[in-house]
Structure formats: C-alpha cells, structure tokens
Design a protein around this motif. Structure first.
Motif, PDB file in Angstrom:
ATOM      1  N   LEU A 183     -10.485  -2.871  20.029  1.00  0.00           N
ATOM      2  CA  LEU A 183      -9.753  -2.771  18.776  1.00  0.00           C
ATOM      3  C   LEU A 183      -8.583  -1.808  18.880  1.00  0.00           C
ATOM      4  CD1 LEU A 183     -12.741  -2.763  16.302  1.00  0.00           C
ATOM      5  CD2 LEU A 183     -11.221  -4.639  16.879  1.00  0.00           C
ATOM      6  N   GLN A 184      -8.758  -0.745  19.659  1.00  0.00           N
ATOM      7  CA  GLN A 184      -7.693   0.228  19.768  1.00  0.00           C
ATOM      8  C   GLN A 184      -7.935   1.084  20.998  1.00  0.00           C
ATOM      9  OE1 GLN A 184      -7.147   2.450  16.180  1.00  0.00           O
ATOM     10  NE2 GLN A 184      -5.472   3.682  16.992  1.00  0.00           N
ATOM     11  N   GLN A 196      -6.006   2.170  13.568  1.00  0.00           N
ATOM     12  CA  GLN A 196      -5.194   0.991  13.279  1.00  0.00           C
ATOM     13  C   GLN A 196      -6.003  -0.156  12.701  1.00  0.00           C
ATOM     14  OE1 GLN A 196      -3.072   0.145  16.841  1.00  0.00           O
ATOM     15  NE2 GLN A 196      -1.794   1.972  16.668  1.00  0.00           N
ATOM     16  N   SER A 197      -7.289   0.069  12.488  1.00  0.00           N
ATOM     17  CA  SER A 197      -8.076  -0.977  11.850  1.00  0.00           C
ATOM     18  C   SER A 197      -9.172  -0.326  11.023  1.00  0.00           C
ATOM     19  CB  SER A 197      -8.688  -1.907  12.899  1.00  0.00           C
ATOM     20  OG  SER A 197      -9.548  -1.169  13.739  1.00  0.00           O
ATOM     21  N   ARG A 198      -9.654  -1.079  10.095  1.00  0.00           N
ATOM     22  CA  ARG A 198     -10.698  -0.590   9.213  1.00  0.00           C
ATOM     23  C   ARG A 198     -11.902  -0.153  10.030  1.00  0.00           C
ATOM     24  NH1 ARG A 198     -11.333  -2.718   3.729  1.00  0.00           N
ATOM     25  NH2 ARG A 198     -13.020  -1.480   2.829  1.00  0.00           N
ATOM     26  N   PHE A 199     -12.262  -0.944  11.067  1.00  0.00           N
ATOM     27  CA  PHE A 199     -13.442  -0.619  11.863  1.00  0.00           C
ATOM     28  C   PHE A 199     -13.300   0.738  12.526  1.00  0.00           C
ATOM     29  CE2 PHE A 199     -15.933  -0.422  15.692  1.00  0.00           C
ATOM     30  CZ  PHE A 199     -17.175  -0.783  15.227  1.00  0.00           C
ATOM     31  N   ASP A 211      -9.114   0.348  -1.010  1.00  0.00           N
ATOM     32  CA  ASP A 211      -8.315  -0.886  -0.902  1.00  0.00           C
ATOM     33  C   ASP A 211      -7.146  -0.851  -1.881  1.00  0.00           C
ATOM     34  OD1 ASP A 211      -9.774  -2.465   1.056  1.00  0.00           O
ATOM     35  OD2 ASP A 211     -11.415  -2.351  -0.397  1.00  0.00           O
ATOM     36  N   CYS A 247      -3.643  -3.589   1.802  1.00  0.00           N
ATOM     37  CA  CYS A 247      -3.892  -2.564   2.816  1.00  0.00           C
ATOM     38  C   CYS A 247      -5.104  -1.725   2.435  1.00  0.00           C
ATOM     39  CB  CYS A 247      -2.660  -1.672   2.984  1.00  0.00           C
ATOM     40  SG  CYS A 247      -2.326  -0.662   1.539  1.00  0.00           S
ATOM     41  N   CYS A 250      -6.910   5.357   4.198  1.00  0.00           N
ATOM     42  CA  CYS A 250      -7.975   6.163   4.778  1.00  0.00           C
ATOM     43  C   CYS A 250      -7.676   7.636   4.533  1.00  0.00           C
ATOM     44  CB  CYS A 250      -8.075   5.955   6.285  1.00  0.00           C
ATOM     45  SG  CYS A 250      -7.977   4.242   6.773  1.00  0.00           S
ATOM     46  N   ILE A 325      -3.655   1.101   6.500  1.00  0.00           N
ATOM     47  CA  ILE A 325      -3.935   0.087   7.520  1.00  0.00           C
ATOM     48  C   ILE A 325      -3.792  -1.270   6.859  1.00  0.00           C
ATOM     49  CG2 ILE A 325      -5.710  -0.897   8.990  1.00  0.00           C
ATOM     50  CD1 ILE A 325      -6.994   1.880   9.023  1.00  0.00           C
ATOM     51  N   ASP A 328      -5.885  -6.935   6.701  1.00  0.00           N
ATOM     52  CA  ASP A 328      -6.644  -7.904   7.491  1.00  0.00           C
ATOM     53  C   ASP A 328      -7.083  -7.311   8.828  1.00  0.00           C
ATOM     54  OD1 ASP A 328      -4.156  -7.703   8.513  1.00  0.00           O
ATOM     55  OD2 ASP A 328      -3.649  -9.848   8.396  1.00  0.00           O
ATOM     56  N   ARG A 329      -6.807  -6.035   9.059  1.00  0.00           N
ATOM     57  CA  ARG A 329      -7.227  -5.471  10.338  1.00  0.00           C
ATOM     58  C   ARG A 329      -8.448  -4.600  10.212  1.00  0.00           C
ATOM     59  NH1 ARG A 329      -2.458  -2.528  12.763  1.00  0.00           N
ATOM     60  NH2 ARG A 329      -1.183  -3.328  11.090  1.00  0.00           N
TER      61      ARG A 329
END
Lengths: 329, 46, 559
Positions: A183-184, A196-199, A211, A247, A250, A325, A328-329
């Motif tokens: 993912l990163q 760079q992603s929610r995870f 959100d 988006c 965070c 972020i 959709d990521r």
C-alpha cells in the motif's frame, strides 16, 4: 533495514519466502543486483534467514547448528571452529557452544538463529518475525542488538513483522502490506505523518478518521477546506485532491487539544465519553455531536484535572497536522 | 546487494497471496552511515 | 465443606477400585511368574532356573534365533516402513491416497489369519508353486513359507504398517522450518534427510521399532503354523500347554519371565531416550509435497503396488480357501461352496457368540476402567498417577504370551467360598482381554482429554456446575469421539487376540482365533479359513465405524 509490515495473513511472509527462494513465484521476478534468481535454490542465493520460531535443530548443539552449513561446504574443521567462534562472540554467546537449543532461553535461541544465518557471510539477511516469541523486555534489548549488528555488518536486510512499533523503531524504510498488496513504501516518519491510504492511517499508530468532501483547494496557502459531519475543517493541501472529491481526514490524538484557547485551528464540539489514564498521557474519548468518537491526548496528566464524563468540551487541532486522503484509497 | 522485486505474484490454489508486487531495496539502504534523520527525509532511498 | 467431602469420597473410592484392579490383574500375575522363575521347589530364592536356561544349548539357540529374527524383522520393517511413510507424506504421485490406506491393513488382517492366507498361496501346494510347476515345469515346490524365511515374511508384512504409522506421526510433527533452515544453508536431498529429518523422527521410530521387536520376539502362533519350533515363544507355548513335567513347565515360566523383563527394559530405555529427545512441535504443519518426475513416480507406484499386492495375498488366500471345496494341487479351487461358513457359524455358533460376548464385555470394562484412568492422569494430581501412566505403557509392551502364562500360573488357586479357581471360570477371558487392550482406550481418551482445555471445565464450575455435572455436560461431549475410537480399537484388537487367550481357553469358551488355530492344526483348513474371513469382516466393519467417526488419524494410539 527494509521492513515488510502488515497484519497476519497479508502475504508479507510469503514475499519474504519468495525472496529467500523457498517459494517460486508464479509471475514476475526477483533480482539480486542484476541477476534474476527466480529459480535459484535458497542456498545458492547468498541469503541468511532467521525463522519465526528460530528453527534450531534440536538434536544438534549450538556449535553444530551454526557449523552445519560450513560443513556442507567442506570447509576445514579448524576454519569452521574459528568462524563459528567469532560469530558466537559477535552475538555474545561465546561460552554456550556445547549446549543444546532446548537448554537455552528464548533470547539466546534467537541469537543462535542469528549466528547461524550470519556465519555463511550472506549478502542478504532475512528476518521473519524474529522477535514475536520473546517477552516484551527481552524483545526491546534483542531489537537493539539486531539493529546494531546489522549496521556493523552493513548487509541488506529484510525484516518481516506485524508489530508497527517494532517496524517504526528498526527500519530505514517500511513497506505496508494488506491483502497481498503493497500500500505504501517509505521511511517510518513519512508513513506516520503522511499516510496515503485509509488502511495505512489506521494500521500505523492511532488516527481519528473523519469522512468528508473537498470544498475548496488553496495551493497558495497549502490548505484544503473539507466539509464533514463535524463541520468545515482545514487540512494539508494535496495536489491529488480537487473540490468535489470525497476524502478522509486523519488526525492523531497527540495533535489534538481540549479546550485550547489558540485560534486559527480546526475546532469541534463534543462531550467527554471516557478517559483512559496511560501514565505518560491521558486519552479522552470525546463524543462529537454527530456521534463519532474522537480521541484526544493530554500530554501532561500530572498537571491536568480530569474532566468528568459528560462534560461539554471543544477539541482543536491545527490544519498542519490534519492529513487528507482521497476517499477511495 | 540490491534486491529488486518486479510484478511478483504467488498463488496457493486459487488464492492470490501476493499479487503484482514491485519495489527495490537499495544496497545503501542500510549502510552503517544511514542515520534516522537522513532516513526520515522523504524518498531519500527510493 | 460437607459437600466437598461427600463428593470426594466416592471419587477416592473409585480410584482405589481402579488401583485394586490393576494390582490384582496386572501386577500380581507378573509378580507371580517372577516369583516362580526365581525360586526352587522348596520356595527358596535361586538363579538356578535361569542358569539352566542359559546353559541348555537348545534354549540358548532358540534365544539367539529369536533375537536375530527380531533384529532382522526390525530391519526389514524399517526399510519398508520408512520408505512408505516418506513417500506418502512428502511426495506426490498417482494413487497416493489409495496407497495411504496401506497403513490400515493390519487392522483388518488379524495376524493369525495372515499366516494362513500366506500358506494357502505361497505354501508347498499353494497357488504360486502349482502355477510355477504347471507353467515352468518346476519339479519340486519352492519352500517359501516353512522356516525362518516364512516367519520373517509374515512378520514383516504384518508389522511394517506399524512402523509406517510411527514414522508418519513423528514426521507430521517435525516443524518444516527445520528442514527449510537446512535447505537454506545448502543441505540437499539425501544429505538433508540423513542429517536433519531422520534424526528428528527417531523418537517415533524407536517406539515403533521396539513394538515390532517385542511382537516378533513373543509371537508363537506364526512360527508354530510355519513349523518353526526352535524359537523362544513357541517353546514357551509348548512347555506350558503340553505340561509334560514340572521342570519343563517351569522353563515355560522362565521364558515368559524373560519376555516380561525384555519388555520392561525396552520400555524404560525407550522412555529415557524419548524423554531426552522430544523434538515434536505441537503444530501439525502443511508441507508442500514434492512432485516426482515421470520415471520416479511410476517407480513409486510400482513399489507401493507390489507391496499392496503382497499385503493382499493373505486375504485372497483365506477367501479362496474358505469357499473352495477340495482345493488341492490346483492354482485355484475347482468347486465352490458355502458349507464351511455354515459349519462354523450356524452349526457351531459358539466361536462367533463367544467372541462377541467376551469382547463386548471387555469393551464395557475398558470403558468403565479406562476413561476414569485417563481422567485421573489428565486432570488430577492424585498420588500414583505417574505410576499408572507408566503401567499403561508397560502393558502395551508386555507380550500376550507372557501375560497368558502369568494368568495360568497366578489364578489357578481355588477362590474362597466358591472353591473354583479363576482359571476355571470363563470370566477370565474377558478379564485378560481388558488388561491387554486397556491402553488403547486410556490413550485415546487421554489424548482427546488433553485437547480440551481445562479452562472450559473451570468455566462450567464457575457458573455453578458440580464436578460430576461438568464432566457429563462439558467434558464428555467434547471427548466422546476420542473415547469411542479408542474403545472400538480395543474391541477390534480383542477380537484378533490370539496369544494370551489361547493359554486360558477351556472347552466351550472358544473364540474365533482359537477356532482358527485349532482347526488349522487339526487339518481342517477350510473351516479355519471360513472363520478367518468372518473375523476379517467383523474387524473391517469396526474399522469402518472408526473411520466414519474419526477420520483416518489413529496414529497416536501406539508408541
């Protein structure tokens, strides 16, 4: 040190074993320098591997465990003794050569496994969750030793772990994995401060995720304005986000303050729902007006009088520590 | 030694356990001189 | 306080009863033969009996021949057993699953029936010799069976699956990363097998090898059927059963004492060895099977196919003999009939009835005694439970021959009040069966009990269940499968039991194996074969039930 980090079952061990040569990839390739090694068996790759459960051979002494690979190379026994001796010194196990693995503590077994991996002078060191079977205290000291040893030797090292704290302290760079995908990739600080992603935001450390939809982008002031259920909030500018995009914002608990007087920050109202005393900090769960729980830390609990549950408070945090972020990521 | 992984995929039965993974680990990645501050600068090693 | 005492007292009483049973029916008879072996007519201590045994050239030769037979059998079963185990676990080739059933064969082929089957096919007038004479003009039949070579063949075919199972179990518990670590430093193929894999399976191998050795050493039926008398076990049988004079009878007892000593020494040695070398990780881990190349794969299939063929010779043999009328000097029977089945079932039903009755009783007693024993070993700190554990292992190793002789000697005194010795009452047969087969029930119950974490029981106690209630509501539902499998296994092996019971059988108590043996010795081969087929079918049915309940894993019962 390069770390593969991810929850269990995410494919990180599989990737390590593909690099080690215990698995042959179905597609793609692995190269060491410019040499393609896809079909090269493990022992011809010049790797040293430390297994999660150490995989010390229980029927051989510490010395024999370490010497076995050298014996297979038909090296003179005097040389073997010398090399095993020096590697045992390196891992500070000088006097334990004639013990059996069953007679050693977990930390000692771990070091034998490391010595066995290092004795063949590998070009690459692979470590598969090497600390997961150790007690917390020992883990920290072994962790420091591994880091020191690896720096001394300067060999390329790939480290697999599911423990993010371990990954952050040990690594030069980390690759975050989930469900078989990277993912990163980046240095610890980049992963922590610029997920760079929610995870990744959720997996590394603790993050409040809110959100929203991008309202306006202002490249000059390096900010985004985002509409959320908690009102309009300002976030760090990101060139990939444009007005109208969904988006996720965070915010780390340590960057949020409660009832702070400073202006020019994001501010949300809520009520104290729970307080957890962690010693070095006090963590409030604040229930926002739209029902979401927001975590905020008091960093000096010594000089803070705890709010009773139900107290109406305001939570504030600067735009410079609010990361946006793409949704959709 | 530099390790390069290109579009790596491994399946067990029908499950794709690792799919299309690519990255490179540089030789200098872990040189004794690389301290935390240097490593923290974005993309210093990539 | 009151309740605690009330609930403890029956438990302590039950525990006492179990120990009483073990003392009376295991320790006492064994002590009795040692007493006999070490005393003279007047009852004084002497080593003269052993001195006589070890100076008598005939006994000495029998002793050595038995030793050699045991060692050679261990060797042959090791080679075949290890090869089969590794092929099945580590390699992939056509029909692999089918061949994995090889390990189950001995359970549906009672050893005694196996000997007969081989004789029918490979004997002097057996199918193979007749074919050889017909086709190749062979003048004299080849003696495949009568002699040591036949004993070796029969024991090997009968016992290699035991070895395979021991290795399979050990192999499945070897952590694959140990082998990978070796692969990583460059150990390949045979080298890795020799340096890493094989040493790690030694604990399993050693227990398998000991059982094979003791079995071969103590088996008297196979040699007797094949006309070999100068081995130790057949001598013990002949000395005891023929009862020519006191001296010879005493020599039988000396031999049986020797068998027990051997078993004890081996069990202790094995325990020591396995205790210091317990390498097993609890994880049964998946290993990627290696695909064999085109040539090697068909070699593997060929080897296993041939092996299976040999294993099936006895089944085919007894089946043909049981339905063939006047089968002589032809490769296969010319006329077929069911009259022998009629003869041994409808006309004289006593064999089947006695077998089912006695083994059923034994099964019940195994449950009543064995399950509490497992519970005591797995869940309590009761004094003596370690001894109990050791005793179960010992029983597994003590040959039936020795136990049978011990019972003959120990229980021939008239009991008070009824004035009949225990050896004069049929109940002694179920009793000796219980003792012989108890370990299977105990082991299976214990191992499934160990899988149930004690906290589950504690959780029940926490919400107010009494100990008995907890056992019944929580423990039993979780372990009944294990118990059932162990009990059925006890039942199958009881049905097949032919060593201890033969010494104790009196007129009217004959069970199936006794019938097979006496029919065969008396020359009524077809009746013997018909009973053999019935026994095979009974065992196969039980094994089917075991499989339905438990899947295929029954390996942990041995060793």
């Amino acid at each position: 040190m390069f770390t593969l980090l991810g929850p269990s079952g995410c494919g990180k061990t599989t990737l390590l074993r593909l690099i080690a040569g215990f698995y042959v990839p179905d597609e793609g390739e692995v190269r060491f320098d410019d040499r393609r090694v896809n079909e090269v068996p493990p022992h011809e790759r010049g790797i040293g591997m430390v297994f999660q459960n150490y995989a010390l051979w229980p029927h051989m002494t510490v010395f024999d465990n370490i010497a076995y690979g050298l014996k297979l190379q038909k090296i003179a026994s005097a040389t073997i003794a010398e090399r095993v001796g020096s590697v045992l010194e390196k891992v500070k196990l000088g006097s334990l050569g004639d013990r059996y693995p069953g007679q050693l503590s977990g930390g000692q077994q771990q070091r034998v496994a490391l010595a066995r991996a290092l004795v063949l002078n590998p070009k690459i060191l692979l470590l598969d969750e090497p600390l997961s079977n150790l007690d917390a205290k020992i883990r920290i000291s072994v962790r420091a030793e591994i880091r020191k040893l690896q720096k001394e030797l300067g060999i390329t090292t790939v480290y697999v772990t599911h423990d993010q704290e371990e990954a952050l302290t040990l690594s030069d760079r980390i690759a975050v994995f989930n469900q078989g995908r990277v993912l990163q990739i980046g240095p610890p600080r980049e992963l922590y401060e610029r997920p760079q992603s929610r995870f990744v935001a959720d997996f590394i450390g603790i993050n409040n995720l809110i959100d929203g939809t991008v309202q306006a982008a202002d490249p000059a002031r390096k900010t985004l304005t985002v509409t959320t259920a908690a009102g309009e909030l300002a976030a760090l500018w990101d060139e990939r986000l444009h007005p109208g995009d969904t988006c996720v914002l965070c915010v780390r608990p340590e960057n949020a303050a409660i009832n702070a007087p400073v202006d020019g920050q994001n501010r949300i109202k809520g009520r104290i729902a729970f307080a957890a005393y962690l010693g070095n900090s006090l963590r409030y769960d604040v229930e926002l007006e739209h029902g979401q729980i927001f975590k905020a830390d008091i960093r000096d609990p010594w000089h803070h009088e705890e709010f009773p549950v139900g107290t109406a408070v305001s939570v504030s945090f600067p735009a410079s520590s609010t990361v946006a972020i793409a949704g959709d990521r | 030694m530099r390790i390069t992984v290109q579009d790596l995929t491994k399946r067990f039965g029908k499950n794709e356990v690792v799919s299309r993974i690519s990255f490179a680990i540089q030789e200098g990645e872990c040189s004794p001189s690389s301290d935390r501050r240097a490593a923290a600068r974005p993309r210093c090693c990539a | 306080m009151n309740r605690l005492r009330l609930s403890l007292t029956p438990a302590a009483f039950g525990y006492g009863l179990i120990w009483t049973f073990l003392i009376v029916f295991v320790l006492f008879p064994l002590t009795r033969i040692f007493y006999d072996a070490f005393t003279n007519e007047a009852g004084g201590f002497t080593l003269a009996n052993f001195l006589e045994f070890f100076t008598d050239s005939f006994y000495l030769r029998s002793f050595w021949k038995s030793m050699v037979l045991g060692v050679v059998t261990v060797f042959t079963t090791s080679v075949i057993g290890i090869a089969v185990a590794f092929l099945i676990v580590r390699y992939d080739f056509p029909y692999r699953n089918l061949f994995s059933y090889l390990t189950m064969l001995p359970m549906i082929l009672p050893p005694l029936v196996g000997v007969l089957g081989f004789v029918f096919i490979l004997g002097r007038a057996g199918t193979l010799n007749v074919l050889l004479m017909d086709w190749f003009g062979l003048e004299h039949p080849v003696n495949f069976m009568y002699g040591m070579q036949g004993v070796l063949l029969v024991e090997t075919v009968h016992l290699f699956p035991l070895m395979t199972m021991s290795i399979l179990d050990a192999l499945a518990k070897v952590d694959p990363s140990l082998e990978e670590a070796a692969q990583g430093v460059g150990a390949k193929g045979f080298r890795r097998f020799r340096d890493i894999t094989l040493p790690l399976t030694t604990p399993g191998y050693v227990s398998g090898a000991l059982l094979v050795f003791i079995w071969t050493f103590a088996d008297f039926l196979t040699p007797l059927v094949l006309g070999v008398q100068d081995l130790l076990a057949p001598q013990a049988y002949l000395n005891i059963v023929q009862f020519v004079d006191r001296r010879i009878f005493r020599m039988g007892i000396v031999i049986s004492a020797l068998l027990v000593i051997l078993a004890i020494v081996f069990v202790i040695a094995a325990r020591q060895y396995v205790a210091i070398k317990d390498y097993s990780s609890l994880a049964y881990s998946k290993v990627e099977r290696i695909q064999l190349g085109p040539v090697k794969r068909w070699l593997a299939v060929g080897f296993l196919g041939l092996l299976m063929l040999i294993c099936f010779i006895p089944q085919v043999g007894v089946l043909l003999a049981s339905v063939g009328r006047g089968w002589a000097l032809t490769p296969f029977p010319e006329h077929y009939t069911l009259e022998f089945f009629r003869a041994v079932s409808i006309e004289t039903p006593k064999f089947i009835i006695n077998s089912l009755l006695f083994c059923g009783l034994a099964l019940l007693m195994c449950l009543v005694i064995g399950v509490p024993m497992a519970w005591v070993m797995g869940r309590t700190r009761a004094p003596g439970r370690d001894t109990m554990d050791a005793l179960t292992t010992l029983i597994l190793a003590i040959p039936g021959t020795a136990l049978g002789i011990a019972y003959v000697r120990a229980f021939n005194f008239p009991l008070p009040f009824i004035d009949i010795p225990l050896t004069g009452m049929w109940i002694i047969l179920p009793l000796v069966l219980v003792v012989r087969r108890l370990p299977y029930t105990v082991r299976a119950s214990l191992s499934s009990l160990q899988l149930v974490h004690q906290s589950m029981e504690e959780a029940a106690a926490n919400v107010g269940a009494t100990r008995l209630r907890t056992f019944w509501d929580i423990t039993v539902p979780l372990i009944w499968k294990g118990i059932f499998v162990g009990a059925l296994f006890s039942f199958i092996t009881s049905l097949q039991e032919a060593s201890a019971t033969i010494f104790l059988t009196l007129g009217g108590w004959e069970m199936i194996p006794f019938g097979i043996f006496t029919f065969y010795i008396a020359g009524s081969q077809s009746q013997a074969a018909a009973l053999g087929v019935i026994l095979i079918v009974l065992c196969a049915l039980c094994l089917y039930a075991v499989n339905r309940v438990a899947g295929t894993r029954v390996g942990g019962l041995f060793g």
